[in-house]
Design a protein around this motif. Structure first.
Motif, PDB file in Angstrom:
ATOM      1  N   ARG A  93       3.349  -0.227   6.870  1.00  0.00           N
ATOM      2  CA  ARG A  93       3.915   1.001   7.240  1.00  0.00           C
ATOM      3  C   ARG A  93       4.597   1.035   8.435  1.00  0.00           C
ATOM      4  O   ARG A  93       4.010   0.359   9.614  1.00  0.00           O
ATOM      5  CB  ARG A  93       2.635   2.065   7.601  1.00  0.00           C
ATOM      6  CG  ARG A  93       1.919   2.560   6.374  1.00  0.00           C
ATOM      7  CD  ARG A  93       1.279   3.965   6.469  1.00  0.00           C
ATOM      8  NE  ARG A  93       0.567   4.503   5.473  1.00  0.00           N
ATOM      9  CZ  ARG A  93      -0.475   4.196   4.822  1.00  0.00           C
ATOM     10  NH1 ARG A  93      -1.302   3.335   5.479  1.00  0.00           N
ATOM     11  NH2 ARG A  93      -0.790   4.733   3.780  1.00  0.00           N
ATOM     12  N   GLY A  94       5.658   1.875   8.655  1.00  0.00           N
ATOM     13  CA  GLY A  94       6.574   1.531   9.923  1.00  0.00           C
ATOM     14  C   GLY A  94       5.851   2.051  11.070  1.00  0.00           C
ATOM     15  O   GLY A  94       6.045   1.128  12.021  1.00  0.00           O
ATOM     16  N   LYS A  95       5.009   3.078  10.963  1.00  0.00           N
ATOM     17  CA  LYS A  95       4.299   3.556  12.094  1.00  0.00           C
ATOM     18  C   LYS A  95       3.393   2.334  12.801  1.00  0.00           C
ATOM     19  O   LYS A  95       3.279   2.183  13.980  1.00  0.00           O
ATOM     20  CB  LYS A  95       3.552   4.678  11.881  1.00  0.00           C
ATOM     21  CG  LYS A  95       4.027   6.113  12.357  1.00  0.00           C
ATOM     22  CD  LYS A  95       3.073   7.104  12.145  1.00  0.00           C
ATOM     23  CE  LYS A  95       3.490   8.359  12.315  1.00  0.00           C
ATOM     24  NZ  LYS A  95       2.641   9.359  11.846  1.00  0.00           N
ATOM     25  N   GLY A  96       2.566   1.731  11.742  1.00  0.00           N
ATOM     26  CA  GLY A  96       1.619   0.547  12.052  1.00  0.00           C
ATOM     27  C   GLY A  96       2.572  -0.434  12.620  1.00  0.00           C
ATOM     28  O   GLY A  96       2.105  -1.216  13.635  1.00  0.00           O
ATOM     29  N   LEU A  97       3.597  -0.838  12.246  1.00  0.00           N
ATOM     30  CA  LEU A  97       4.227  -2.111  12.580  1.00  0.00           C
ATOM     31  C   LEU A  97       5.034  -1.836  14.008  1.00  0.00           C
ATOM     32  O   LEU A  97       4.958  -2.375  14.798  1.00  0.00           O
ATOM     33  CB  LEU A  97       5.422  -2.142  11.639  1.00  0.00           C
ATOM     34  CG  LEU A  97       5.126  -2.960  10.188  1.00  0.00           C
ATOM     35  CD1 LEU A  97       6.318  -2.944   9.239  1.00  0.00           C
ATOM     36  CD2 LEU A  97       4.496  -4.370  10.626  1.00  0.00           C
ATOM     37  N   ALA A  98       5.389  -0.256  14.149  1.00  0.00           N
ATOM     38  CA  ALA A  98       5.902  -0.029  15.578  1.00  0.00           C
ATOM     39  C   ALA A  98       4.902   0.020  16.593  1.00  0.00           C
ATOM     40  O   ALA A  98       5.280  -0.632  17.709  1.00  0.00           O
ATOM     41  CB  ALA A  98       6.589   1.466  15.302  1.00  0.00           C
ATOM     42  N   ALA A  99       3.726   0.237  16.241  1.00  0.00           N
ATOM     43  CA  ALA A  99       2.482   0.053  17.057  1.00  0.00           C
ATOM     44  C   ALA A  99       2.284  -1.441  17.684  1.00  0.00           C
ATOM     45  O   ALA A  99       1.928  -1.665  18.826  1.00  0.00           O
ATOM     46  CB  ALA A  99       1.260   0.865  16.746  1.00  0.00           C
ATOM     47  N   SER A 100       2.672  -2.290  16.697  1.00  0.00           N
ATOM     48  CA  SER A 100       2.518  -3.724  16.968  1.00  0.00           C
ATOM     49  C   SER A 100       3.739  -4.281  17.714  1.00  0.00           C
ATOM     50  O   SER A 100       3.668  -5.535  17.989  1.00  0.00           O
ATOM     51  CB  SER A 100       1.944  -4.539  15.953  1.00  0.00           C
ATOM     52  OG  SER A 100       3.117  -4.628  15.090  1.00  0.00           O
ATOM     53  N   GLY A 101       4.668  -3.436  17.969  1.00  0.00           N
ATOM     54  CA  GLY A 101       5.879  -3.970  18.923  1.00  0.00           C
ATOM     55  C   GLY A 101       7.119  -3.969  17.938  1.00  0.00           C
ATOM     56  O   GLY A 101       8.186  -4.093  18.502  1.00  0.00           O
ATOM     57  N   ILE A 102       7.120  -3.731  16.582  1.00  0.00           N
ATOM     58  CA  ILE A 102       8.234  -4.031  15.866  1.00  0.00           C
ATOM     59  C   ILE A 102       9.010  -2.550  15.919  1.00  0.00           C
ATOM     60  O   ILE A 102       8.669  -1.613  16.051  1.00  0.00           O
ATOM     61  CB  ILE A 102       7.719  -4.137  14.402  1.00  0.00           C
ATOM     62  CG1 ILE A 102       7.371  -5.821  14.353  1.00  0.00           C
ATOM     63  CG2 ILE A 102       9.139  -4.093  13.495  1.00  0.00           C
ATOM     64  CD1 ILE A 102       7.138  -6.297  12.956  1.00  0.00           C
ATOM     65  N   ASP A 103      10.528  -2.806  15.994  1.00  0.00           N
ATOM     66  CA  ASP A 103      11.336  -1.674  16.186  1.00  0.00           C
ATOM     67  C   ASP A 103      10.917  -0.853  14.856  1.00  0.00           C
ATOM     68  O   ASP A 103      10.801  -1.052  13.869  1.00  0.00           O
ATOM     69  CB  ASP A 103      12.767  -2.128  16.027  1.00  0.00           C
ATOM     70  CG  ASP A 103      13.663  -0.865  15.649  1.00  0.00           C
ATOM     71  OD1 ASP A 103      13.856  -0.166  16.653  1.00  0.00           O
ATOM     72  OD2 ASP A 103      14.363  -0.919  14.738  1.00  0.00           O
ATOM     73  N   ARG A 104      11.001   0.653  15.205  1.00  0.00           N
ATOM     74  CA  ARG A 104      10.346   1.529  14.232  1.00  0.00           C
ATOM     75  C   ARG A 104      11.241   1.648  12.858  1.00  0.00           C
ATOM     76  O   ARG A 104      10.539   1.634  11.721  1.00  0.00           O
ATOM     77  CB  ARG A 104      10.295   3.064  14.973  1.00  0.00           C
ATOM     78  CG  ARG A 104       9.869   4.024  13.775  1.00  0.00           C
ATOM     79  CD  ARG A 104       8.664   3.822  13.100  1.00  0.00           C
ATOM     80  NE  ARG A 104       8.303   4.861  12.134  1.00  0.00           N
ATOM     81  CZ  ARG A 104       7.941   5.859  12.113  1.00  0.00           C
ATOM     82  NH1 ARG A 104       7.554   6.683  13.064  1.00  0.00           N
ATOM     83  NH2 ARG A 104       8.015   6.872  10.863  1.00  0.00           N
ATOM     84  N   ILE A 105      12.410   1.580  13.286  1.00  0.00           N
ATOM     85  CA  ILE A 105      13.359   1.686  11.988  1.00  0.00           C
ATOM     86  C   ILE A 105      13.472   0.330  11.193  1.00  0.00           C
ATOM     87  O   ILE A 105      13.250   0.524   9.935  1.00  0.00           O
ATOM     88  CB  ILE A 105      15.005   1.818  12.331  1.00  0.00           C
ATOM     89  CG1 ILE A 105      14.904   3.382  13.102  1.00  0.00           C
ATOM     90  CG2 ILE A 105      15.885   1.762  11.234  1.00  0.00           C
ATOM     91  CD1 ILE A 105      16.185   3.675  13.602  1.00  0.00           C
ATOM     92  N   THR A 106      13.168  -0.686  11.719  1.00  0.00           N
ATOM     93  CA  THR A 106      13.116  -2.296  11.196  1.00  0.00           C
ATOM     94  C   THR A 106      11.699  -2.089  10.345  1.00  0.00           C
ATOM     95  O   THR A 106      11.520  -2.232   9.337  1.00  0.00           O
ATOM     96  CB  THR A 106      12.920  -3.269  12.224  1.00  0.00           C
ATOM     97  OG1 THR A 106      14.257  -3.369  12.840  1.00  0.00           O
ATOM     98  CG2 THR A 106      12.833  -4.623  11.505  1.00  0.00           C
ATOM     99  N   GLY A 107      10.588  -1.421  10.917  1.00  0.00           N
ATOM    100  CA  GLY A 107       9.354  -1.279  10.286  1.00  0.00           C
ATOM    101  C   GLY A 107       9.362  -0.421   9.033  1.00  0.00           C
ATOM    102  O   GLY A 107       8.874  -0.662   8.195  1.00  0.00           O
TER     103      GLY A 107
END
Ligand code: UDP
Length: 240
Positions: free
Chosen positions: A62-76
């Motif tokens: 999930r983009g949100k979860g990935l963003a929380a771990s530091g990945i750019d939101r759009i990439t996530g």
């Protein structure tokens, strides 16, 4: 199920979350779950009902979860959408093993593995009795596959959108935490939004409200649930 038992439903859109595919696993697709869903879809297709499926990706990314771990939101979000393509291929395989000819159409081009989403072509597949799995959500970041489900349901002219969740409908409160919570048989789009009943995101509800697309919230982990919906039984909650 026979054609006469389909309660006038000619075309439906089924939304299945990625999480629903987990079954008893922590990650990926439980083959027991995908096979059971495939059998239920096969029964409905056998009765002459056209079915489109929007599949989520939450069992993988999930983009949100990935963003929380530091990945750019759009990439996530791109990763999340690609996760739905993998789920779509898994479900396609299960559906074809259950005897349902199935096409995967993706909102992001992955041409070596599935078709691009083209509305007219999707409708043609449905008319020919093929199940169509819509992958990659809306193709845009910051959206969810619930919104994609509303969008595709409206685009293909579905009679009903069926949203499969872990709970058998919409409750006044979380039924797991509150034993006094009661289930709504019927509720309006605006009530879902005003009472913040977290069943789908607001974009998805608003789109259905504005285009008068009815939504039935059901628990697909109950065997035979899809057939009961198609026969017009009052299972789950109707949002209209
Ligand atoms: N996603 C997106 N745009 C869309 C649909 C999905 O960016 O139109 C991404 C988003 O990161 C989302 C992920 O894909 O978290 C998986 O979709 P979703 O969370 O809706 O899956 P579900 O909760 O149904 O398993």
């Amino acid at each position: 199920m026979t054609v006469n038992e389909t309660n006038g439903y000619k075309r439906v859109l089924l939304k299945i979350s990625g999480e629903a595919l987990l079954g008893e696993l922590d990650y990926g697709i439980d083959p027991k779950v995908s096979s059971r869903i495939a059998r239920e879809v096969a029964e409905v297709v056998g009765a002459g009902v056209q079915i489109g499926v929007v599949i989520g990706g939450g069992n993988i990314f999930r983009g949100k979860g990935l963003a929380a771990s530091g990945i750019d939101r759009i990439t996530g979000d791109h990763m999340g959408m690609l996760a739905t393509v993998m789920n779509a291929l898994g479900l396609q395989d299960a559906l074809e093993r259950a005897g349902v000819t199935t096409r995967v159409m993706s909102a992001i081009s992955v041409r070596e593995v599935c078709e691009d989403y083209i509305r007219r072509r999707a409708v043609r597949h449905l008319q020919k009795g093929r199940a169509v799995i819509f992958a990659a959500g809306t193709g845009n970041p910051f959206f969810t596959t619930d919104t994609a489900a509303s969008l595709r349901a409206i685009e293909i002219g579905a009679d009903l959108m069926i949203k499969a969740t872990k709970v058998d409908g919409i409750y006044t409160d979380d039924p797991v935490k509150n034993a006094d919570a009661t289930r709504y048989d019927r509720i309006t789009y605006d009530e879902v939004i005003e009472r913040k009943l977290e069943v789908m995101d607001t974009n998805a509800i608003v789109l259905c409200r504005d285009q008068s697309m009815p939504i039935r919230i059901v628990n697909l982990s109950r065997a035979g649930e899809l057939g009961r919906v198609i026969r017009g039984e009052h299972v789950g909650t109707l949002v209209s």
